[in-house]
Design a protein around this motif. Structure first.
Motif, PDB file in Angstrom:
ATOM      1  N   LYS A 108      -5.090   5.487  -2.265  1.00 21.70           N
ATOM      2  CA  LYS A 108      -3.951   4.595  -2.057  1.00 21.70           C
ATOM      3  C   LYS A 108      -3.635   3.824  -3.330  1.00 21.70           C
ATOM      4  O   LYS A 108      -4.540   3.440  -4.081  1.00 21.70           O
ATOM      5  CB  LYS A 108      -4.260   3.562  -0.956  1.00 21.70           C
ATOM      6  CG  LYS A 108      -4.607   4.146   0.387  1.00 21.70           C
ATOM      7  CD  LYS A 108      -3.391   4.700   1.076  1.00 21.70           C
ATOM      8  CE  LYS A 108      -3.534   6.147   1.308  1.00 21.70           C
ATOM      9  NZ  LYS A 108      -2.359   6.908   1.416  1.00 21.70           N
ATOM     10  N   LEU A 155       0.188   5.328   7.441  1.00 24.85           N
ATOM     11  CA  LEU A 155      -0.400   5.684   6.157  1.00 24.85           C
ATOM     12  C   LEU A 155      -1.106   7.026   6.273  1.00 24.85           C
ATOM     13  O   LEU A 155      -1.680   7.350   7.306  1.00 24.85           O
ATOM     14  CB  LEU A 155      -1.421   4.624   5.724  1.00 24.85           C
ATOM     15  CG  LEU A 155      -0.876   3.227   5.439  1.00 24.85           C
ATOM     16  CD1 LEU A 155      -2.029   2.254   5.240  1.00 24.85           C
ATOM     17  CD2 LEU A 155       0.035   3.236   4.230  1.00 24.85           C
ATOM     18  N   ILE A 180       0.888  -1.160   0.000  1.00 24.50           N
ATOM     19  CA  ILE A 180       0.000   0.000   0.000  1.00 24.50           C
ATOM     20  C   ILE A 180       0.926   1.210   0.000  1.00 24.50           C
ATOM     21  O   ILE A 180       1.656   1.429   0.963  1.00 24.50           O
ATOM     22  CB  ILE A 180      -0.888   0.051   1.255  1.00 24.50           C
ATOM     23  CG1 ILE A 180      -1.622  -1.249   1.423  1.00 24.50           C
ATOM     24  CG2 ILE A 180      -1.829   1.236   1.197  1.00 24.50           C
ATOM     25  CD1 ILE A 180      -2.208  -1.404   2.795  1.00 24.50           C
ATOM     26  N   ASP A 181       0.909   1.961  -1.080  1.00 25.02           N
ATOM     27  CA  ASP A 181       1.812   3.106  -1.218  1.00 25.02           C
ATOM     28  C   ASP A 181       3.260   2.726  -0.904  1.00 25.02           C
ATOM     29  O   ASP A 181       3.993   3.464  -0.251  1.00 25.02           O
ATOM     30  CB  ASP A 181       1.368   4.274  -0.320  1.00 25.02           C
ATOM     31  CG  ASP A 181       0.105   4.949  -0.816  1.00 25.02           C
ATOM     32  OD1 ASP A 181      -0.300   4.702  -1.962  1.00 25.02           O
ATOM     33  OD2 ASP A 181      -0.478   5.745  -0.048  1.00 25.02           O
TER      34      ASP A 181
END
Length: 121
Positions: A51, A46, A22-23
């Motif tokens: 995303k 995060l 994720i990212d």
């Protein structure tokens, strides 16, 4: 706004995946459903908003596309997170869409994922 989660990957596809990011964070590995969602990656920071979720395909030797990177075809959003959320379920569906579900307690498979698992959608 930056939030810190324990990330749990759920894989409803018909093959194992690895390097689920994720990212660019939380590079997890997970088997296909029903052997999915069993482990977490702790302390992942995060930022809220859209995303980028990617993962790599795995499987037995000779399986097509082993090692290929797949990107979610939708843009999963991390918004509306309850202030006491500790976990983030990352649900990867067979149609290459992803759903992010924050929760206070350890996440569970989604009804959608269970219905789609193994159907080759």
């Amino acid at each position: 706004m930056t939030m810190v989660f324990d990330i749990v990957h759920f894989n409803y596809t018909d093959r194992p995946i690895f390097d689920a990011f994720i990212d660019g964070k939380a590079g997890g590995t997970t088997s296909p459903y029903p052997a999915t969602g069993g482990g977490s990656i702790s302390g992942v920071a995060l930022v809220s908003g859209p995303k980028k979720v990617t993962w790599r395909l795995d499987g037995p030797p000779g399986m097509p596309r082993n090692g290929h990177t797949v990107s979610a075809k939708n843009v999963p959003m991390l918004t509306g997170v309850p202030p006491d959320a500790r976990y983030l379920g990352v649900h990867i569906y067979p149609d290459t869409t992803v759903e992010l579900i924050p929760s206070r307690h350890y996440p569970r498979p989604t009804e959608k994922g269970v219905a789609l698992a193994g159907k080759g959608v």
